[in-house]
Design an enzyme around this catalytic site. Sequence first.
Site, PDB file in Angstrom:
ATOM      1  N   ASP A  16       0.850  -1.213   0.200  1.00  0.00           N
ATOM      2  CA  ASP A  16      -0.124  -0.099  -0.179  1.00  0.00           C
ATOM      3  C   ASP A  16       0.974   1.215   0.001  1.00  0.00           C
ATOM      4  O   ASP A  16       1.872   1.285   0.905  1.00  0.00           O
ATOM      5  CB  ASP A  16      -0.934   0.094   1.282  1.00  0.00           C
ATOM      6  N   ILE A  17       0.815   2.039  -1.027  1.00  0.00           N
ATOM      7  CA  ILE A  17       1.812   3.159  -1.070  1.00  0.00           C
ATOM      8  C   ILE A  17       1.620   4.267  -0.028  1.00  0.00           C
ATOM      9  O   ILE A  17       2.633   4.870   0.199  1.00  0.00           O
ATOM     10  CB  ILE A  17       1.425   3.792  -2.536  1.00  0.00           C
ATOM     11  N   ASN A  30      -7.030  12.428 -10.853  1.00  0.00           N
ATOM     12  CA  ASN A  30      -7.979  12.426 -11.937  1.00  0.00           C
ATOM     13  C   ASN A  30      -7.904  13.906 -12.352  1.00  0.00           C
ATOM     14  O   ASN A  30      -7.445  14.680 -11.584  1.00  0.00           O
ATOM     15  CB  ASN A  30      -9.437  11.935 -11.909  1.00  0.00           C
ATOM     16  N   GLY A  38      -9.860   4.096  -5.877  1.00  0.00           N
ATOM     17  CA  GLY A  38      -8.620   3.470  -6.018  1.00  0.00           C
ATOM     18  C   GLY A  38      -7.412   3.832  -5.289  1.00  0.00           C
ATOM     19  O   GLY A  38      -7.611   4.190  -3.878  1.00  0.00           O
ATOM     20  N   ASP A  40      -5.987   6.982  -5.404  1.00  0.00           N
ATOM     21  CA  ASP A  40      -6.303   8.311  -5.035  1.00  0.00           C
ATOM     22  C   ASP A  40      -7.460   8.338  -3.562  1.00  0.00           C
ATOM     23  O   ASP A  40      -6.791   9.212  -2.829  1.00  0.00           O
ATOM     24  CB  ASP A  40      -7.195   8.769  -6.366  1.00  0.00           C
ATOM     25  N   THR A 128      -3.358   1.567 -14.625  1.00  0.00           N
ATOM     26  CA  THR A 128      -3.732   0.332 -14.467  1.00  0.00           C
ATOM     27  C   THR A 128      -4.979  -0.256 -13.856  1.00  0.00           C
ATOM     28  O   THR A 128      -5.094  -1.547 -13.742  1.00  0.00           O
ATOM     29  CB  THR A 128      -2.482  -0.690 -14.407  1.00  0.00           C
ATOM     30  N   TYR A 131      -8.597   3.069 -14.944  1.00  0.00           N
ATOM     31  CA  TYR A 131      -8.504   3.703 -16.165  1.00  0.00           C
ATOM     32  C   TYR A 131      -8.132   2.680 -17.265  1.00  0.00           C
ATOM     33  O   TYR A 131      -8.020   2.775 -18.406  1.00  0.00           O
ATOM     34  CB  TYR A 131      -7.260   4.631 -16.528  1.00  0.00           C
TER      35      TYR A 131
HETATM   36  P1  ADP Z   1      -6.304   4.680 -12.417  1.00  0.00           P
HETATM   37  O1  ADP Z   1      -7.438   5.527 -12.368  1.00  0.00           O
HETATM   38  O2  ADP Z   1      -5.076   5.676 -12.860  1.00  0.00           O
HETATM   39  O3  ADP Z   1      -6.310   3.609 -12.957  1.00  0.00           O
HETATM   40  P2  ADP Z   1      -6.522   3.334 -10.052  1.00  0.00           P
HETATM   41  O4  ADP Z   1      -6.419   3.851  -8.752  1.00  0.00           O
HETATM   42  O5  ADP Z   1      -7.765   2.828 -10.241  1.00  0.00           O
HETATM   43  O6  ADP Z   1      -5.791   4.529 -11.015  1.00  0.00           O
HETATM   44  O7  ADP Z   1      -5.348   2.176 -10.096  1.00  0.00           O
HETATM   45  C1  ADP Z   1      -3.999   2.446 -10.276  1.00  0.00           C
HETATM   46  C2  ADP Z   1      -3.091   1.275  -9.761  1.00  0.00           C
HETATM   47  O8  ADP Z   1      -3.158   1.515  -8.236  1.00  0.00           O
HETATM   48  C3  ADP Z   1      -3.925   0.044  -9.890  1.00  0.00           C
HETATM   49  O9  ADP Z   1      -2.957  -0.970 -10.310  1.00  0.00           O
HETATM   50  C4  ADP Z   1      -4.312  -0.354  -8.506  1.00  0.00           C
HETATM   51  O10 ADP Z   1      -4.160  -1.769  -8.265  1.00  0.00           O
HETATM   52  C5  ADP Z   1      -3.332   0.514  -7.592  1.00  0.00           C
HETATM   53  N1  ADP Z   1      -3.772   0.782  -6.256  1.00  0.00           N
HETATM   54  C6  ADP Z   1      -4.940   0.754  -5.447  1.00  0.00           C
HETATM   55  N2  ADP Z   1      -4.885   1.077  -4.369  1.00  0.00           N
HETATM   56  C7  ADP Z   1      -3.543   1.147  -3.852  1.00  0.00           C
HETATM   57  C8  ADP Z   1      -2.587   1.485  -3.084  1.00  0.00           C
HETATM   58  N3  ADP Z   1      -3.575   1.872  -1.533  1.00  0.00           N
HETATM   59  N4  ADP Z   1      -1.396   1.565  -3.032  1.00  0.00           N
HETATM   60  C9  ADP Z   1      -0.775   1.370  -4.103  1.00  0.00           C
HETATM   61  N5  ADP Z   1      -1.472   1.171  -5.305  1.00  0.00           N
HETATM   62  C10 ADP Z   1      -2.735   1.160  -5.146  1.00  0.00           C
END
Ligand code: ADP
Length: 183
Positions: A16-17, A30, A38, A40, A128, A131
């Site tokens: 988790d980032i 966005n 996600g 964000d 990924t 989007y």
């Molecule tokens: P986008 O709209 O750019 O596709 P998303 O948030 O839907 O953005 O997904 C982008 C990536 O972030 C995906 O690979 C998703 O699995 C990942 N993701 C979702 N939550 C987290 C998190 N807490 N930490 C890191 N990566 C995440």
Amino acid sequence: MGKSKCDSRIKVMKGDITQVKVDAIVNAANNSLLGGGGVDGAIHRAGGKEILEECIKIRNKQGGCETGQAVITTAGKLPAKFVIHTVGPVWHGGNNGEEELLKSCYQNSLKLAVEHKVKSIAFPNISTGVYRFPKQLAAPIAINTVSEFLKNDKTIQEIIFVCFDQENFKLYSEIINFSNLMK
Ligand code: ADP
């Protein structure tokens, strides 16, 4: 020897980032900069209202953020110092500039990072998720773009790709480990 595609400053991890201790984490935002689902949503939830307040200020000044561009804010309660918000392209089949726009996200995020003297930065797998950018295409674009950037940069000491799902983690690990084997 051979083709050394991957700088040793590039790393991959699964997780988790919002929990990663680096100078800056990148948000896959966005155009509105007002938060979403996600990664964000996770960043705004964990970082608290300060991040959104700065996003709103930027929005009032420049009207959101264009696809491929990036803006920087505080990281609020997160362990990082900054959040760099970049807007990835929505995948529309691949003939609408998606690859170039995805590249721009990584380049513009890194430019902002260097301007703010960021030494360590973590990226999610931009575009990924919702989007729908195909993961097997996005991974080499992300890795090649940051590798190219690092060739002309000495400020950044660590770039971590934080993969949330196993599929991305496997793709990134394979590319990074394979190109290190070939060095
Ligand atoms: P986008 O709209 O750019 O596709 P998303 O948030 O839907 O953005 O997904 C982008 C990536 O972030 C995906 O690979 C998703 O699995 C990942 N993701 C979702 N939550 C987290 C998190 N807490 N930490 C890191 N990566 C995440």
